[in-house]
Design a protein around this motif. Structure first.
Motif, PDB file in Angstrom:
ATOM      1  N   ALA A 183      -3.432   0.706  -2.661  1.00  0.00           N
ATOM      2  CA  ALA A 183      -4.308  -0.148  -3.474  1.00  0.00           C
ATOM      3  C   ALA A 183      -5.697  -0.185  -2.847  1.00  0.00           C
ATOM      4  CB  ALA A 183      -3.726  -1.551  -3.564  1.00  0.00           C
ATOM      5  N   THR A 184      -6.742  -0.144  -3.689  1.00  0.00           N
ATOM      6  CA  THR A 184      -8.107  -0.019  -3.181  1.00  0.00           C
ATOM      7  C   THR A 184      -8.510  -1.192  -2.285  1.00  0.00           C
ATOM      8  OG1 THR A 184      -8.599   1.128  -5.251  1.00  0.00           O
ATOM      9  CG2 THR A 184     -10.469   0.550  -3.863  1.00  0.00           C
ATOM     10  N   ALA A 243      -0.046   5.843   0.839  1.00  0.00           N
ATOM     11  CA  ALA A 243       0.675   4.586   0.635  1.00  0.00           C
ATOM     12  C   ALA A 243       1.754   4.484   1.712  1.00  0.00           C
ATOM     13  CB  ALA A 243       1.283   4.546  -0.759  1.00  0.00           C
ATOM     14  N   TRP A 291       2.237  -3.803   2.977  1.00  0.00           N
ATOM     15  CA  TRP A 291       0.875  -3.548   2.519  1.00  0.00           C
ATOM     16  C   TRP A 291       0.652  -2.092   2.141  1.00  0.00           C
ATOM     17  CZ3 TRP A 291      -2.859  -6.875   6.073  1.00  0.00           C
ATOM     18  CH2 TRP A 291      -2.505  -8.221   5.931  1.00  0.00           C
ATOM     19  N   SER A 344      -0.550   8.899  -6.179  1.00  0.00           N
ATOM     20  CA  SER A 344      -1.256   7.630  -6.310  1.00  0.00           C
ATOM     21  C   SER A 344      -1.223   6.947  -4.958  1.00  0.00           C
ATOM     22  CB  SER A 344      -0.557   6.795  -7.369  1.00  0.00           C
ATOM     23  OG  SER A 344      -1.255   5.615  -7.588  1.00  0.00           O
ATOM     24  N   ARG A 373     -10.894   2.292  -9.007  1.00  0.00           N
ATOM     25  CA  ARG A 373     -10.083   3.354  -8.399  1.00  0.00           C
ATOM     26  C   ARG A 373     -10.746   3.878  -7.136  1.00  0.00           C
ATOM     27  NH1 ARG A 373      -6.107   5.505 -11.431  1.00  0.00           N
ATOM     28  NH2 ARG A 373      -6.167   4.878 -13.608  1.00  0.00           N
ATOM     29  N   ASN A 414     -12.167  -3.273  -6.784  1.00  0.00           N
ATOM     30  CA  ASN A 414     -11.318  -3.422  -7.971  1.00  0.00           C
ATOM     31  C   ASN A 414     -11.160  -2.118  -8.749  1.00  0.00           C
ATOM     32  OD1 ASN A 414     -10.908  -6.076  -7.381  1.00  0.00           O
ATOM     33  ND2 ASN A 414     -12.544  -6.819  -8.717  1.00  0.00           N
TER      34      ASN A 414
END
Ligand SMILES: *Cc1c(COP(=O)(O)O)cnc(C)c1O
Length: 418
Positions: free
Chosen positions: A292-293, A113, A258, A289, A79, A77
């Motif tokens: 997502a972790t 990403a 994803w 960025s 970083r 949850n």
């Protein structure tokens, strides 16, 4: 004070207009505007490659469970480090180096990403003033777009349809000069559906080495090879020439939403390290960025637990879809099929416009096809080859058959009468 008199200091970045001239999404959006709303048949999307929309291409439950487990664990949850979390980097390194003659370390892997971000990172890192990059024609226009944004000059080399879409290596040597930094290869190929042989990849490596440039190997379709030629990682030749390999779970696991991809440095001689490229990649990731972790957290399970039968099922579906597409398209006189696809999800066919009445180029062909048959096909101009078509065959087999039949009906209806 009058509203009109203010001299506002803001204006949009015109470079974006230039960059947006390329991407496929834009062309498909333009085509979609021509859909005939009174046609009650379903629209057949053979334009963009998004098999996730077809039930038969659903991902494996192993991958879905991996995401759920990662999420529920509450371990992911926070970083993530800018380069990505260690377990994910380690599992990607181990996964890839099974087929390599040298070891990869987790430090050779950078999570992004999707590969799209990997392209963004790499082109930004390479874009020194005056530099140029060699891109394949036909190709994947995201490269052209990011080159434009970064003021990196693009020079094209050809892929040769009569040689199974191999790279025209003489052409590479002709367009390269002392300001050339890299060449891009996409294997298995988008848009051509080709798979390069070991021997050809070796020639690419030697050519790049002689030119003193690095190879960017886009292997987003890695292992999606279903013909006689097996998929070989460019990284096998990492000792010959430094390579940046791009990969992703988007295509092999059919989860483009994803957003999990990677950059790998295949460089046992540390040329990339010594030239500062590695440092720059890390600097870029510091201001970007990443994925997502919890998606990163799922990577080890996805890579290690997915069973062979899922891959075999996908490959069999793609092989059959490629065969149907090739066979049906070959029955159409105005369409020339130089190559039966052996990988990825696409094929390129050429239009013989002299056999068509009132259709003057590929864009016009595609617009009329949308209007009359509700079938979306990508005009070759969007991938750098005018008067060709790129057809995506990774959709439900019944829709594919339907779409190909409509293309055939369209071509016969517009055939020149002699
Ligand atoms: C789809 C695609 C990408 C981007 O894939 P993501 O990992 O989903 O960002 C990159 N290169 C090629 C050639 C592709 O077809």
């Amino acid at each position: 004070m009058e509203n009109g008199s203010t001299n506002w200091g803001f204006r949009a970045n015109e470079e974006l207009d230039r960059a947006f001239a390329f991407p496929i999404k834009g062309v498909v959006a333009t085509l979609m505007k021509n859909l005939n709303k009174s046609d009650h048949r379903p629209t057949i999307p053979l334009g963009r490659g998004d098999p996730a929309a077809s039930p038969c291409f659903r991902t494996t439950p192993v991958a879905e469970d991996a995401i759920v487990d990662a999420l529920r664990s509450a371990d992911f949850n926070g970083r993530a480090p800018n380069v990505g979390i260690l377990p994910a980097r380690r599992s990607i390194a181990e996964h890839l180096c099974r087929d390599l003659p040298y070891k990869l370390s987790p430090d050779d892997v950078y999570l992004t990403a999707g590969s799209k971000q990997a392209i963004e990172v790499i082109l930004a890192v390479l874009a020194r003033p005056g530099a140029n990059i060699l891109l394949p024609r036909p190709g994947y226009p995201t490269y052209e777009a990011h080159a434009a944004l970064n003021h990196l000059e693009v020079r094209h080399f050809d892929l040769l349809p009569e040689k199974s879409w191999e790279v025209d290596l003489d052409g590479v040597e002709t367009v390269a000069d002392h300001k050339t930094v890299a060449m891009v290869i996409i294997n298995p190929g988008n848009p051509c559906g080709n798979v390069f042989t070991y021997e050809h990849l070796q020639k690419v490596a030697v050519t790049a080495r002689n030119l003193g440039i690095l190879v960017i190997a886009d292997e987003v379709y890695g292992h999606l090879a279903f013909g006689s030629c097996p998929f070989v990682q460019m990284g096998v030749f990492g000792a010959t020439v430094p390579i940046l390999t791009l990969g992703s779970i988007s295509k092999r696991w059919i989860v483009p939403g994803w957003r999990l991809g990677w950059i790998v440095t295949n460089d046992p001689n540390d040329y990339l390290q010594n030239s500062g490229i590695v440092e720059s990649i890390m600097e870029y990731l510091n201001i970007a960025s990443g994925p997502a972790t919890f998606v990163q957290g799922a990577v080890p399970q996805i890579l290690e637990k997915t069973t062979e039968d899922f891959f075999v099922k996908t490959i069999n579906l793609l092989r059959e879809a490629a065969r149907i597409s090739y066979d049906r398209l070959k029955e159409i006189p105005c369409i020339i099929c130089p190559y039966k696809p052996e990988g990825s999800m696409f094929l390129m066919v050429k239009l013989n416009l002299s056999l068509l009445e009132g259709i003057n180029d590929d864009m016009e062909f595609c617009v009329k096809l949308v209007k009359e048959e509700s079938v979306i096909v990508l005009p070759g101009v969007a991938v750098g080859l005018t008067n060709w078509l790129r057809i995506t065959f990774a959709i439900e087999p019944s829709s594919l058959e339907d779409g190909l039949a409509r293309i055939k009906a369209f071509c016969f209806r517009h055939a020149k009468k002699d």
